[in-house]
Scaffold this motif. Structure first.
Motif, PDB file in Angstrom:
ATOM      1  N   THR A 343       0.860  -1.173   0.000  1.00 61.62           N
ATOM      2  CA  THR A 343       0.000   0.000   0.000  1.00 61.62           C
ATOM      3  C   THR A 343       0.904   1.233   0.000  1.00 61.62           C
ATOM      4  N   ALA A 344       0.338   2.398  -0.248  1.00 60.78           N
ATOM      5  CA  ALA A 344       1.137   3.614  -0.236  1.00 60.78           C
ATOM      6  C   ALA A 344       1.799   3.856   1.126  1.00 60.78           C
ATOM      7  N   PRO A 345       1.080   3.700   2.273  1.00 65.28           N
ATOM      8  CA  PRO A 345       1.752   3.884   3.572  1.00 65.28           C
ATOM      9  C   PRO A 345       2.922   2.919   3.758  1.00 65.28           C
ATOM     10  N   GLN A 346       2.763   1.675   3.300  1.00 66.86           N
ATOM     11  CA  GLN A 346       3.857   0.718   3.424  1.00 66.86           C
ATOM     12  C   GLN A 346       5.053   1.136   2.549  1.00 66.86           C
ATOM     13  N   ALA A 347       4.760   1.701   1.378  1.00 62.06           N
ATOM     14  CA  ALA A 347       5.839   2.159   0.502  1.00 62.06           C
ATOM     15  C   ALA A 347       6.597   3.319   1.154  1.00 62.06           C
ATOM     16  N   ALA A 352      11.607   5.175   3.909  1.00 63.18           N
ATOM     17  CA  ALA A 352      12.352   5.624   5.088  1.00 63.18           C
ATOM     18  C   ALA A 352      13.486   4.659   5.414  1.00 63.18           C
ATOM     19  N   GLN A 353      13.217   3.358   5.307  1.00 65.37           N
ATOM     20  CA  GLN A 353      14.257   2.367   5.610  1.00 65.37           C
ATOM     21  C   GLN A 353      15.412   2.443   4.613  1.00 65.37           C
ATOM     22  N   LEU A 354      15.103   2.807   3.376  1.00 65.13           N
ATOM     23  CA  LEU A 354      16.135   2.874   2.335  1.00 65.13           C
ATOM     24  C   LEU A 354      16.710   4.272   2.173  1.00 65.13           C
ATOM     25  N   ALA A 355      16.290   5.194   3.032  1.00 66.10           N
ATOM     26  CA  ALA A 355      16.766   6.584   2.986  1.00 66.10           C
ATOM     27  C   ALA A 355      16.463   7.242   1.648  1.00 66.10           C
ATOM     28  N   ILE A 356      15.280   6.931   1.106  1.00 67.89           N
ATOM     29  CA  ILE A 356      14.814   7.569  -0.123  1.00 67.89           C
ATOM     30  C   ILE A 356      13.890   8.708   0.263  1.00 67.89           C
ATOM     31  N   ARG A 357      14.227   9.906  -0.134  1.00 67.51           N
ATOM     32  CA  ARG A 357      13.415  11.064   0.226  1.00 67.51           C
ATOM     33  C   ARG A 357      12.217  11.162  -0.720  1.00 67.51           C
ATOM     34  N   VAL A 358      11.033  11.237  -0.148  1.00 66.73           N
ATOM     35  CA  VAL A 358       9.811  11.327  -0.955  1.00 66.73           C
ATOM     36  C   VAL A 358       8.922  12.426  -0.400  1.00 66.73           C
ATOM     37  N   LYS A 359       8.228  13.121  -1.307  1.00 70.41           N
ATOM     38  CA  LYS A 359       7.280  14.153  -0.886  1.00 70.41           C
ATOM     39  C   LYS A 359       6.040  13.494  -0.285  1.00 70.41           C
ATOM     40  N   PRO A 360       5.373  14.156   0.611  1.00 66.29           N
ATOM     41  CA  PRO A 360       4.131  13.592   1.172  1.00 66.29           C
ATOM     42  C   PRO A 360       3.011  13.624   0.132  1.00 66.29           C
ATOM     43  N   GLU A 366       3.118   6.761  -8.022  1.00 63.43           N
ATOM     44  CA  GLU A 366       4.120   7.834  -8.003  1.00 63.43           C
ATOM     45  C   GLU A 366       5.318   7.443  -7.143  1.00 63.43           C
ATOM     46  N   LEU A 367       5.059   6.741  -6.057  1.00 59.54           N
ATOM     47  CA  LEU A 367       6.159   6.266  -5.207  1.00 59.54           C
ATOM     48  C   LEU A 367       7.019   5.249  -5.937  1.00 59.54           C
ATOM     49  N   LEU A 368       6.384   4.389  -6.725  1.00 60.96           N
ATOM     50  CA  LEU A 368       7.143   3.416  -7.514  1.00 60.96           C
ATOM     51  C   LEU A 368       8.135   4.131  -8.432  1.00 60.96           C
ATOM     52  N   VAL A 369       7.687   5.197  -9.082  1.00 59.31           N
ATOM     53  CA  VAL A 369       8.570   5.931  -9.991  1.00 59.31           C
ATOM     54  C   VAL A 369       9.730   6.558  -9.226  1.00 59.31           C
ATOM     55  N   VAL A 370       9.468   7.097  -8.035  1.00 57.66           N
ATOM     56  CA  VAL A 370      10.551   7.670  -7.228  1.00 57.66           C
ATOM     57  C   VAL A 370      11.568   6.589  -6.865  1.00 57.66           C
ATOM     58  N   PHE A 371      11.099   5.434  -6.428  1.00 55.65           N
ATOM     59  CA  PHE A 371      12.010   4.327  -6.107  1.00 55.65           C
ATOM     60  C   PHE A 371      12.861   3.974  -7.326  1.00 55.65           C
ATOM     61  N   PHE A 372      12.219   3.901  -8.483  1.00 50.91           N
ATOM     62  CA  PHE A 372      12.953   3.556  -9.698  1.00 50.91           C
ATOM     63  C   PHE A 372      14.024   4.604 -10.006  1.00 50.91           C
ATOM     64  N   GLU A 373      13.641   5.866  -9.962  1.00 53.37           N
ATOM     65  CA  GLU A 373      14.589   6.923 -10.318  1.00 53.37           C
ATOM     66  C   GLU A 373      15.747   6.991  -9.337  1.00 53.37           C
ATOM     67  N   GLU A 374      15.485   6.734  -8.071  1.00 55.32           N
ATOM     68  CA  GLU A 374      16.518   6.877  -7.049  1.00 55.32           C
ATOM     69  C   GLU A 374      17.430   5.660  -6.926  1.00 55.32           C
TER      70      GLU A 374
END
Length: 500
Positions: A343-347, A352-360, A366-374
């Motif tokens: 789910t989005a909250p789990q993502a 946070a565990q992977l130190a990936i900065r994401v906007k609220p 959209e979170l998937l794309v951030v993970f991919f790019e980072e």
């Protein structure tokens, strides 16, 4: 002989050269002649007379012209290095020959009036010196253009990278590898056109000035048409007009042209860049993968002579079938995170565990794309088609035929950066309107890269857009790969820079 003493300032050098221009005028010599009947170029001459023996002179007359890159005057002889559009060749001036052909002061004036950087035209015959240097054995010379500014020091060269970009004309003079890069760029574009023309695509130009920005998620440049009192945008994509052409009945169309996006500068980004964009009716993104792979491979074969490239020390093989993998699979492969079961909250927790900065407030897609790019992008060194993007990031792509929440889209990554982007194009006008309206809501909420509803485009596809595959390819980034250039500024002749 040198132009000046080592302590001469640029102003003193310029004044001295202007003085030589005045001397030319006082002697009745044309300061800037109008033309020169050039018959030969350096590299073809090097090839044609490769077998000329040492100490041997050929009979045929040649007329060459170019820039003096170096000069040595020694008593009764002078040797100049002349550079034209094809390369370098030596000029050999013999005092007796020049005097016999041009008069008593001609050899003295050669030394007195010329400097490195001048553009000369010479007439002579081909001669190979006893030391084996193929030369033009000059009988007549003419100063065609007097250079008022000196060339960079031949040992230090033009090494300041910012100055090279700002003064590309000097960069091209003194760095032959830079000229080679732009020759390869031209060959790349020509190869693309040949490939597409042979595949029955038709090149059609579309407007640069748009009344409404669209076709990509990007901030546009704005301008104003005075006569119409109309605000306009420089195009951020050619997509929507090319699709209109498909609606009109052109089944295979493309355009190679300049795109303008009001974005930051980096080694991969310039505010204006060149793209290839194409559309093929009755095709989908699988067809576009086949076409893109064949096009990129053909460019490598023609421009580089091989599909085995080295880019910034990394071996890249364009000869093997390009890898095809979904964005979900690649993110899981690199991070261990399976977005199919989140789910989005789990993502957010995983970020946070992977130190990936994401906007609220981001959606799961959209979170998937951030993970991919980072985490993934920079690992994709060998050519890889990244498939099946979230629908939130692809307002012009068709919904996936089997995977809810995804669209049929790929991006081609080579050497850790996006090189091409493709969709199975959205041709459902009702779905397209809903996507545009969602983009408009994002724009109203402050997203400068989202755009308003394009009513004319919606009208066009309500007449009926056939099933269509589309693809856009960044020509600058492909040329970076083919020329082993680390920065996009290296492959754009005049990149955008802040004024000094």
């Amino acid at each position: 002989m040198t132009d000046t003493t080592p302590t001469s300032t640029l102003a003193e050098i310029r004044a001295g050269r202007i003085g030589k221009l005045d001397l030319m005028a006082s002697l009745g010599l044309p300061r800037y002649p109008h033309n020169f009947a050039q018959t030969h170029h350096a590299q073809p001459l090097q090839a044609a007379y490769a077998d000329l023996g040492n100490g041997t002179e050929a009979a045929d007359e040649v007329r060459v012209a170019g820039r003096v890159m170096a000069r040595r005057v020694m008593g009764g002889a002078a040797f100049f290095q002349l550079q034209d559009g094809s390369g370098l060749i030596q000029l050999y001036f013999d005092k007796k020959r020049i005097t016999a052909a041009m008069g008593g002061e001609a050899f003295k004036l050669l030394d007195k009036l010329t400097d490195s950087g001048d553009i000369l035209g010479v007439v002579g015959t081909m001669f190979r010196t006893q030391k084996g240097e193929l030369s033009v054995y000059v009988t007549h010379y003419e100063i065609l253009t007097k250079s008022l500014l000196p060339l960079p020091d031949k040992y230090k060269g033009l090494t300041d990278i910012e100055k090279r970009y700002r003064q590309r004309y000097v960069d091209l003079m003194v760095n032959p590898e830079v000229r080679e890069t732009f020759k390869k760029r031209a060959l790349t574009v020509r190869t693309m056109r040949n490939f597409l023309d042979a595949s029955d695509f038709l090149e059609i130009e579309t407007p640069v000035l748009h009344t409404q920005a669209g076709g990509a998620a990007a901030k546009p440049f704005t301008t104003h048409h005075k006569a119409l009192d109309l605000d306009l945008y420089l195009r951020i994509a050619t997509e929507l007009h090319l699709k209109r052409l498909v609606v009109g009945g052109f089944e295979r169309v493309y355009e190679i042209g300049r795109i303008f996006r009001n974005e930051g500068l980096s080694t991969r980004h310039n505010p204006e860049f060149t793209s290839l964009e194409l559309y093929q009716a009755y095709a989908d993104y699988f067809d576009m993968m086949d076409l893109t792979e064949a096009l990129v491979r053909t460019c490598a074969e023609v421009v580089c002579g091989t599909t085995a490239l080295s880019y910034q020390g990394q071996a890249i093989d364009l000869g093997q079938p390009f890898r095809r993998a979904t964005m979900h699979a690649l993110v899981q492969e690199v991070t261990g995170v399976d977005f199919n079961n989140l789910t989005a909250p789990q993502a957010y927790e995983q970020a946070a565990q992977l130190a990936i900065r994401v906007k609220p407030g981001l959606s799961l897609g959209e979170l998937l794309v951030v993970f991919f790019e980072e985490t993934v992008e920079t690992t994709l060194i060998q050519p890889t088609f990244v498939m099946d993007f979230p629908i939130e990031n692809s307002p012009l792509a068709k919904k996936h035929r089997t995977q809810p929440g995804l669209v049929e889209r790929f991006e081609l990554y080579i050497a850790g950066r996006e090189t091409a982007n493709s969709f199975t194009e959205l041709n459902d006008p009702l779905d397209q309107r809903a996507r545009f309206e969602e983009q408009a809501r994002k724009r109203q909420a402050g997203d400068e890269e989202a755009h308003a509803v394009d009513e004319d485009f919606l009208t066009a596809i309500e007449y009926g857009l056939p099933p269509t595959g589309g693809m856009g390819l960044g020509i600058d980034r492909l040329v970076m790969l083919l020329t082993d250039s680390p920065s996009i500024r290296d492959v754009i002749a005049f990149p955008t820079l802040r004024p000094e």
